[in-house]
Design a protein around this motif. Structure first.
Motif, short mmCIF file in Angstrom:
data_model
loop_
_atom_site.label_atom_id
_atom_site.label_comp_id
_atom_site.label_asym_id
_atom_site.label_seq_id
_atom_site.Cartn_x
_atom_site.Cartn_y
_atom_site.Cartn_z
N MET A 11 0.83 -1.21 0.00
CA MET A 11 0.00 0.00 0.00
C MET A 11 0.86 1.26 0.00
SD MET A 11 -3.14 -0.92 -0.24
CE MET A 11 -4.17 0.43 0.29
N LYS A 12 2.02 1.21 0.65
CA LYS A 12 2.88 2.39 0.73
C LYS A 12 3.45 2.81 -0.63
CE LYS A 12 7.22 0.00 1.73
NZ LYS A 12 8.31 -0.17 2.68
N HIS A 13 3.33 1.96 -1.64
CA HIS A 13 3.84 2.27 -2.98
C HIS A 13 2.79 2.95 -3.87
CE1 HIS A 13 6.53 -1.28 -1.92
NE2 HIS A 13 7.33 -0.23 -1.96
N LYS A 14 1.64 3.25 -3.30
CA LYS A 14 0.53 3.78 -4.10
C LYS A 14 0.94 4.96 -4.97
CE LYS A 14 -4.07 5.81 -3.75
NZ LYS A 14 -5.22 6.10 -2.87
N GLU A 15 1.58 5.96 -4.41
CA GLU A 15 1.92 7.16 -5.17
C GLU A 15 2.90 6.82 -6.30
OE1 GLU A 15 3.89 11.58 -4.57
OE2 GLU A 15 3.22 10.47 -2.80
N ASN A 42 -8.81 2.21 -10.01
CA ASN A 42 -8.05 2.93 -8.98
C ASN A 42 -7.01 1.98 -8.38
OD1 ASN A 42 -9.35 1.40 -6.76
ND2 ASN A 42 -11.17 2.58 -7.33
N PHE A 43 -6.15 2.53 -7.56
CA PHE A 43 -5.06 1.75 -6.97
C PHE A 43 -5.60 0.61 -6.11
CE2 PHE A 43 -2.37 0.80 -3.33
CZ PHE A 43 -1.23 0.36 -3.98
N GLU A 44 -6.59 0.89 -5.29
CA GLU A 44 -7.11 -0.11 -4.36
C GLU A 44 -7.67 -1.32 -5.10
OE1 GLU A 44 -6.39 3.55 -2.37
OE2 GLU A 44 -7.64 3.20 -4.15
N GLU A 45 -8.38 -1.09 -6.20
CA GLU A 45 -8.91 -2.20 -7.02
C GLU A 45 -7.76 -3.03 -7.58
OE1 GLU A 45 -10.40 -2.46 -11.53
OE2 GLU A 45 -11.64 -1.13 -10.29
N TRP A 46 -6.75 -2.35 -8.13
CA TRP A 46 -5.59 -3.04 -8.67
C TRP A 46 -4.85 -3.83 -7.59
CZ3 TRP A 46 -0.37 -2.47 -7.52
CH2 TRP A 46 0.50 -3.18 -8.34
N TYR A 47 -4.67 -3.22 -6.45
CA TYR A 47 -3.92 -3.87 -5.36
C TYR A 47 -4.64 -5.13 -4.88
CZ TYR A 47 -1.25 -4.48 -1.09
OH TYR A 47 -0.47 -5.00 -0.09
N ARG A 48 -5.96 -5.05 -4.71
CA ARG A 48 -6.74 -6.24 -4.29
C ARG A 48 -6.61 -7.36 -5.31
NH1 ARG A 48 -10.31 -2.32 -2.78
NH2 ARG A 48 -11.58 -2.58 -4.62
N ALA A 49 -6.74 -7.03 -6.58
CA ALA A 49 -6.62 -8.05 -7.63
C ALA A 49 -5.22 -8.65 -7.63
CB ALA A 49 -6.94 -7.44 -9.00
N ASN A 50 -4.23 -7.81 -7.47
CA ASN A 50 -2.84 -8.27 -7.43
C ASN A 50 -2.63 -9.24 -6.27
OD1 ASN A 50 -0.11 -8.22 -8.30
ND2 ASN A 50 0.37 -6.76 -6.70
N GLN A 51 -3.18 -8.93 -5.12
CA GLN A 51 -3.06 -9.81 -3.96
C GLN A 51 -3.79 -11.14 -4.20
OE1 GLN A 51 -1.12 -9.10 -1.02
NE2 GLN A 51 -0.43 -7.73 -2.64
N ASP A 52 -4.97 -11.08 -4.80
CA ASP A 52 -5.73 -12.30 -5.10
C ASP A 52 -4.96 -13.21 -6.06
OD1 ASP A 52 -7.85 -11.44 -3.54
OD2 ASP A 52 -9.12 -10.87 -5.24
N ASN A 53 -4.26 -12.61 -6.99
CA ASN A 53 -3.60 -13.38 -8.05
C ASN A 53 -2.25 -13.97 -7.64
OD1 ASN A 53 -5.78 -12.98 -9.71
ND2 ASN A 53 -4.90 -11.16 -10.65
N LEU A 54 -1.85 -13.75 -6.40
CA LEU A 54 -0.59 -14.32 -5.91
C LEU A 54 -0.66 -15.83 -5.71
CD1 LEU A 54 0.48 -11.64 -3.27
CD2 LEU A 54 1.69 -12.21 -5.39
N LYS A 55 -1.88 -16.35 -5.45
CA LYS A 55 -2.02 -17.77 -5.09
C LYS A 55 -3.06 -18.48 -5.96
CE LYS A 55 -1.56 -16.51 -0.34
NZ LYS A 55 -2.41 -16.31 0.76
N GLU A 56 -2.81 -19.74 -6.18
CA GLU A 56 -3.73 -20.58 -6.97
C GLU A 56 -5.14 -20.56 -6.35
OE1 GLU A 56 -4.58 -22.48 -10.22
OE2 GLU A 56 -2.44 -22.50 -9.82
N GLU A 57 -5.22 -20.59 -5.03
CA GLU A 57 -6.52 -20.67 -4.35
C GLU A 57 -7.37 -19.42 -4.54
OE1 GLU A 57 -3.32 -22.66 -3.20
OE2 GLU A 57 -3.51 -20.82 -2.04
#
Length: 171
Positions: A11-15, A42-57
């Motif tokens: 999250m700290k990398h948002k800017e 927006n950043f928050e949407e991207w960040y959530r998707a990025n976190q979801d896509n880290l794992k197969e589950e």
């Protein structure tokens, strides 16, 4: 010793990330290797998707698990790079295991070659023994980056006006 560090987004990398996206939009550039940042509302949407896509589950439908890294030279975000843990049919033809981009103001400084080299070390940690990397045939800078990291061309796939070259790197 590497000038770059590959860092998983926080999250700290948002800017930094939003400025990166802004520069690509202002220059009309394609933003590869950024896990869909160009399409995120927006950043928050991207960040959530990025976190979801880290794992197969938790990977989102139609995608494969992937690590998206920020490439920093000291405190400057110079590029982004995706490492896809496996390939689906589309990635086997057109996307490969790795996608990357370097912001326009930082190009021709060797960053892409260094980023790819670091990403290949991450691939080894993930147990990927053969890495597929693709690029448009007319993207000479990307072709050089791939070859500089040991890429051997397998073939080309033409679809419409686009010719994609497919390179393999054995780790």
């Amino acid at each position: 010793m590497s000038r770059l560090k590959l860092i998983l987004p926080k999250m700290k990398h948002k800017e930094n990330i939003m400025n990166y996206k802004k520069e690509f939009i202002e220059n009309g550039d394609s933003m590869h290797g950024s896990a869909g940042l160009s399409d995120a509302e927006n950043f928050e949407e991207w960040y959530r998707a990025n976190q979801d896509n880290l794992k197969e589950e938790t990977v989102r439908d139609g995608l494969v698990p992937a690590n998206t890294y920020l490439a920093f030279d000291n405190d400057k975000l110079v590029g982004m790079i995706d490492i896809r843990h496996r390939l689906n049919d589309y990635l086997l033809k057109f996307g490969g295991h790795i996608g990357y981009s370097v912001r326009k103001c930082e190009r021709q400084k060797g960053y892409a070659t260094e980023m790819l080299g670091l990403a290949l070390k991450e691939c080894e940690k993930l147990g990927i023994k053969e890495v597929l990397i693709t690029c448009d045939k007319d993207n000479i800078a990307s072709v050089k980056t791939i070859i500089n990291n040991g890429g051997k061309i397998e073939n080309e796939i033409t679809e419409g006006n686009r010719t994609t070259q497919r390179y393999w790197i054995n780790l």
